[in-house]
Design an enzyme around this catalytic site. Structure first.
Site, PDB file in Angstrom:
ATOM      1  N   LEU A  91       0.835  -1.268  -0.294  1.00 40.66           N
ATOM      2  CA  LEU A  91       0.110   0.021   0.176  1.00 40.66           C
ATOM      3  C   LEU A  91       1.144   1.410   0.014  1.00 40.66           C
ATOM      4  CD1 LEU A  91      -2.617  -1.091   2.434  1.00 40.66           C
ATOM      5  CD2 LEU A  91      -2.831  -1.167   0.076  1.00 40.66           C
ATOM      6  N   GLU A 114       4.930   2.734   1.246  1.00 41.17           N
ATOM      7  CA  GLU A 114       6.576   2.917   1.665  1.00 41.17           C
ATOM      8  C   GLU A 114       6.998   4.414   2.240  1.00 41.17           C
ATOM      9  OE1 GLU A 114      10.908  -0.001   1.114  1.00 41.17           O
ATOM     10  OE2 GLU A 114       9.003   0.407  -0.407  1.00 41.17           O
ATOM     11  N   GLY A 115       7.989   3.759   3.816  1.00 43.37           N
ATOM     12  CA  GLY A 115       8.152   5.254   4.167  1.00 43.37           C
ATOM     13  C   GLY A 115       9.622   5.293   4.786  1.00 43.37           C
ATOM     14  N   GLY A 116       9.901   6.051   5.606  1.00 45.39           N
ATOM     15  CA  GLY A 116      11.018   5.491   6.154  1.00 45.39           C
ATOM     16  C   GLY A 116      11.260   4.208   6.972  1.00 45.39           C
ATOM     17  N   GLY A 145       9.351   1.173   6.657  1.00 37.51           N
ATOM     18  CA  GLY A 145       9.198   0.038   6.162  1.00 37.51           C
ATOM     19  C   GLY A 145       8.501  -0.123   5.485  1.00 37.51           C
ATOM     20  N   ALA A 146       7.499  -0.547   5.481  1.00 31.36           N
ATOM     21  CA  ALA A 146       6.351  -1.258   4.004  1.00 31.36           C
ATOM     22  C   ALA A 146       5.126  -1.631   4.652  1.00 31.36           C
ATOM     23  CB  ALA A 146       6.555  -1.694   3.358  1.00 31.36           C
ATOM     24  N   VAL A 147       4.277  -0.750   4.078  1.00 29.65           N
ATOM     25  CA  VAL A 147       3.084  -1.572   4.473  1.00 29.65           C
ATOM     26  C   VAL A 147       1.624  -1.950   3.472  1.00 29.65           C
ATOM     27  CG1 VAL A 147       0.414  -0.502   5.230  1.00 29.65           C
ATOM     28  CG2 VAL A 147       2.233   0.976   5.923  1.00 29.65           C
ATOM     29  N   ASP A 168       3.633  13.350  15.714  1.00 28.80           N
ATOM     30  CA  ASP A 168       3.350  13.035  14.225  1.00 28.80           C
ATOM     31  C   ASP A 168       2.128  13.483  13.268  1.00 28.80           C
ATOM     32  OD1 ASP A 168       5.017  12.873  11.898  1.00 28.80           O
ATOM     33  OD2 ASP A 168       5.665  11.009  12.030  1.00 28.80           O
TER      34      ASP A 168
END
Length: 675
Positions: A356, A358-360, A362-364, A475
Site C-alpha cells: 500500500l 512505503e516510508g522511512g 518500512g512498508a505497509v 507526527d
C-alpha cells in the site's frame, strides 16, 4: 555555541582497549599532525574570543553576524577565525583536506541594483586587509594593484553585482573561485535576486590528492529554476604552492552605493593533514623490534577472541530482548499476537502487488487474515528502520490502551525472527494525503472536508484531554490521517507518540516528525507539547481548505521576483489574511464555488491561530472545537504574521558531535493504509 576539537581523546572503557590504543599511539606518534574542528551555531557578544570582528561586522541579538547596516551604503565588514589553520605541512610538503559548511542570508533590498555580496577567504595569518576598499573590491583588493592582492589570497565569492572591470561579461551575479585576483578563475551563473532573504547552506571542500577546490550550495525555500544557474562549482588549485602553510579563514561582505544586508548564521570547519603513509610504513616495519611484533600479534589475537565473545553475548541479549518484548506486549490488553507464518500467508509473502505504501520505517501491505476473517494493513518495519524496537514497543503499548472512534484500531502484532510487524484495521479510503495531493479521481467535497477537520479535532481532544494521561502524537500530518468507507477520520501511526501527565507543559523528546508540520519552537528546542501538536493540526486544516501542501518548493512563471509558491503555506495564507483575500484566493480551486464560505473562513483563521509562531498564543483543542462548532467567535489575529524568537543554548564539547538514541528523526513523506 562552539565545538573545538584536537585529536587528544584517548580514553577507553576497558584496559585492553587502552593497551591497543597506547600501542597504536606509540607506533604512529612520529606521523601525527594537527587536526582541527569547530562549529559555531550562533554568534553573540561576550563569547570566547574565537572570532574577530572587523569593520562594520558585529554579532547581532538574533545570534547572526551582521556584516553591514542595511540602511547605509558603502559599508564593509569581515570576520576571521582567531587561530591559525594549517593547510599544508612543512615536513612533507603535502596539503591538508578541509571542509567548511556555513549558512548565510542576503537581503537584496534593491533588486534592480544589488550590493556586492559575500565571500569566504583564505589568507596569510595576520594579513592586513586594505582600509575600507568598499564595493566591488570587497576590502581585499585595491585599484593600484591591477585587481590583484598584495598578499597570497584565495577566495570563493557569492557576487551579487556585476562590475564591468573584472567580473565575467556573459553572466550577471555569479559564484566564483578566485586565485589572488578579482577576476574569477572559474565561475557559474547565480541569480542573487531570486534568492533574496532565503537561507543558503553552502559547503566548500578541498581534496589534497586531486587538488580540487569545490563549492556546493542549496536554499531552504527557493529552488534553482533557471537552467543556466548551477548549484556547484569546482577549480583545480594546489594550495601548497599558492598559500603559506598556516592561514587564517574568514568571511567578508560589502555594499557599495546600493544597500544590501549580509548575515552569517552558522559556520563549521574541519581540517586534518594527511600523514606520509607509504614511506612511513616502510620505515615503521624496519624499526619495529621482534618483541614488538609478537606483542602486536598477541593483542590482535586477543582482540579477535574478545570480539567473538561479545558478539555471542550480543546475540544472546537480542534473544532475551525479544522474549522480554513479547512478554511485555502479551500483558497488554486488546491487540493479540500473530505468527509470522500467518502474516506471510495473509500478504501473499509480502507481495509487491499487496504493498500500500512505503516510508522511512518500512512498508505497509494489505492482508487477509483468514483466522479472523478480516482485511488488515500489515506494517512491516525494515531492519535499518528509524522506527526500531523501542518505537515498535512504544506504539503497541500506547495505541493498545486507546479507544476512540477517530483512532486507527490496532488488531495485533508480531515479533519473530527479529522482525517487527503491526497489524491494523484496513481503512478502505486510504489517507487524506492521497485525496488532497494524490491522483485519486474523486474530489473531496466541502462537507467531507469539514467533517474531516472535526474528526481530527475530536481525536486530538481525546489524546490531549480525555484519556488518563496526555498523549503527544508528534507526527500529525495528512498522510497519517486515514479515512474509512464513510470518510470518518482514523488518526494513526503512534510510533513517535509520548505520554505525559496532564499538568506538565512540555516534554523534551529530541526532534522527531515531519518538516512542514513541526512547530518552530519544537524544531529549535526539541520540546514537544500540546501546543506543538496543535500547530500540526492547524497546518492540516490549511491543507484541507487550500488543497496545497505545507511546503512547496516550486516557482512559477520563471520571473525574477519571488512567487507565492516559494513561501510556506502558513506564510502565504497569513499574507492573504492581511489583505482580506482568504475566501477569494485560498480555497482549493478544484471546489469552484461549491463550498460554505463561513466554514471555509472558520477553518482558515483557526488554522492560522493554531499555527501561530508563539506557542502561548495558540488555542487549546477545546477552544478550537468551540470555534469549529461556531460556539465561540473567530480570533482577531495580527494582519502580519508575527516572528517568534528562540534562544538556543549550546555547550562546549571536547569531542566530535554525535547523535544519541534520542537524536533526530524526521521524515518527508508518509504512508497510506488502504486504497
Amino acid at each position: 555555541m562552539l565545538y573545538f576539537i584536537f585529536c587528544q581523546n584517548l580514553s577507553s572503557s576497558s584496559s585492553m582497549s587502552n593497551s591497543i590504543l597506547f600501542l597504536s599511539l606509540f607506533l604512529f606518534l612520529p606521523f601525527v599532525v594537527d587536526s582541527l574542528y569547530f562549529n559555531f551555531t550562533s554568534f553573540r557578544q561576550g563569547d570566547p574570543g574565537d572570532i574577530f570582528y572587523h569593520g562594520d561586522a558585529t554579532p547581532d541579538e538574533d545570534g547572526t553576524v551582521n556584516f553591514n547596516n542595511a540602511e547605509q551604503t558603502s559599508q564593509v565588514g569581515w570576520i576571521t577565525y582567531s587561530k591559525k589553520v594549517p593547510i599544508w605541512s612543512h615536513k612533507t610538503g603535502k596539503a591538508s583536506d578541509f571542509s567548511t559548511s556555513f549558512s548565510f542570508k542576503i537581503d537584496a533590498r534593491n533588486l534592480s541594483a544589488d550590493g556586492h555580496g559575500i565571500c569566504f577567504f583564505l589568507a596569510p595569518m595576520g594579513a592586513q586587509l586594505p582600509a575600507y576598499s568598499v564595493g566591488g573590491f570587497l576590502n581585499l583588493f585595491t585599484r593600484k594593484n591591477n585587481y590583484s592582492s598584495s598578499f597570497p589570497l584565495v577566495h570563493v565569492e557569492f557576487d551579487t553585482f556585476n562590475n564591468p572591470g573584472w567580473d565575467p561579461n556573459d553572466v550577471g551575479s555569479h559564484v566564483g573561485i578566485n586565485n589572488n585576483s578579482l577576476v574569477s578563475s572559474n565561475y557559474t551563473s547565480w541569480n542573487a535576486s531570486s534568492h533574496s532573504q532565503d537561507i543558503c547552506h553552502a559547503k566548500i571542500s578541498y581534496d589534497s590528492v586531486t587538488k580540487n577546490l569545490s563549492v556546493t550550495w542549496a536554499y531552504e525555500l527557493t529552488a534553482t529554476s533557471d537552467p543556466k544557474e548551477s548549484s556547484s562549482l569546482s577549480y583545480i588549485i594546489d594550495l601548497a604552492k599558492v598559500l603559506p602553510s598556516d592561514v587564517m579563514f574568514g568571511f567578508i561582505a560589502a555594499a557599495g552605493t546600493n544597500t544590501e544586508e549580509h548575515r552569517l548564521l552558522s559556520w563549521e570547519l574541519s581540517s586534518s593533514l594527511d600523514s606520509d603513509k607509504a614511506d612511513s610504513r616502510i620505515g615503521l616495519v624496519i624499526g619495529i623490534s621482534a618483541s614488538g611484533f609478537v606483542f602486536l600479534t598477541f593483542m590482535v589475537i586477543t582482540t579477535v577472541v574478545v570480539w567473538s565473545r561479545k558478539q555471542r553475548k550480543k546475540k544472546e541479549r537480542d534473544i532475551e530482548n525479544m522474549i522480554s518484548i513479547n512478554k511485555d506486549l502479551e500483558r497488554e490488553a486488546g491487540p493479540r499476537k500473530f505468527s509470522y507464518k500467518d502474516l506471510v500467508s495473509a500478504t501473499n509473502r509480502f507481495s509487491s502487488h499487496r504493498k500500500l505504501g512505503e516510508g522511512g520505517f518500512g512498508a505497509v501491505y494489505e492482508g487477509n487474515l483468514k483466522e479472523i476473517n478480516t482485511m488488515v494493513a500489515v506494517k512491516k518495519l525494515s531492519g535499518d528502520s528509524r522506527q526500531g524496537k523501542n518505537e515498535f514497543l512504544n506504539e503497541v503499548k500506547i495505541i493498545s490502551k486507546l479507544r476512540h472512534r477517530n483512532l486507527v484500531q490496532l488488531i495485533g502484532w508480531c515479533n519473530e525472527k527479529n522482525e517487527f510487524l503491526l497489524i491494523y484495521e484496513l481503512v478502505p479510503n486510504g489517507s487524506l494525503n492521497s485525496h488532497l495531493f494524490g491522483k485519486r479521481p474523486n474530489l473531496l467535497s466541502w462537507d467531507i472536508r469539514y467533517k474531516i477537520g472535526l474528526g481530527l479535532a475530536s481525536a486530538l481532544l481525546y489524546l490531549h484531554e480525555e484519556w488518563d494521561q496526555c498523549v503527544l502524537h508528534r507526527d500529525i500530518k495528512a498522510s497519517n490521517i486515514m479515512l474509512d468507507s464513510e470518510f470518518n477520520v482514523k488518526l494513526g501511526d503512534f510510533g513517535l507518540a509520548r505520554l505525559m501527565n496532564h499538568e506538565l507543559g512540555s516534554h523534551t523528546t529530541g526532534l522527531a516528525g515531519t518538516f512542514g508540520y513541526m512547530a518552530p519552537e519544537y524544531v529549535m528546542k526539541g520540546s514537544a507539547s500540546k501546543e506543538s501538536d496543535i500547530y500540526s493540526f492547524g497546518i492540516v486544516l490549511l491543507e484541507i481548505v487550500t488543497g496545497r501542501k505545507s511546503l512547496e518548493r516550486t516557482q512559477e512563471d520563471n520571473s525574477d521576483t519571488e512567487s507565492d509558491d516559494e513561501k510556506s503555506l502558513v506564510e502565504k495564507v497569513w499574507e492573504l489574511y492581511g489583505k482580506q483575500e482568504l475566501i477569494t484566493s485560498c480555497v482549493d480551486d478544484k471546489l469552484g464555488e461549491d463550498f460554505d464560505k463561513k466554514e471555509a473562513e472558520c477553518l482558515l483563521v483557526l488554522g492560522l491561530w493554531c499555527a501561530h509562531p508563539d506557542k502561548n498564543s495558540r488555542p487549546s483543542i477545546k477552544q478550537g472545537i468551540q470555534v469549529m462548532n461556531f460556539e465561540s467567535p473567530l480570533p482577531d489575529l495580527p494582519l502580519k504574521r508575527p516572528v517568534a524568537m528562540y534562544y538556543i543554548s549550546t555547550t562546549t564539547s571536547s569531542s566530535s558531535p554525535s547523535v544519541n538514541s534520542n537524536g533526530v528523526s524526521v521524515t518527508f513523506s508518509g504512508i497510506e493504509y488502504g486504497r
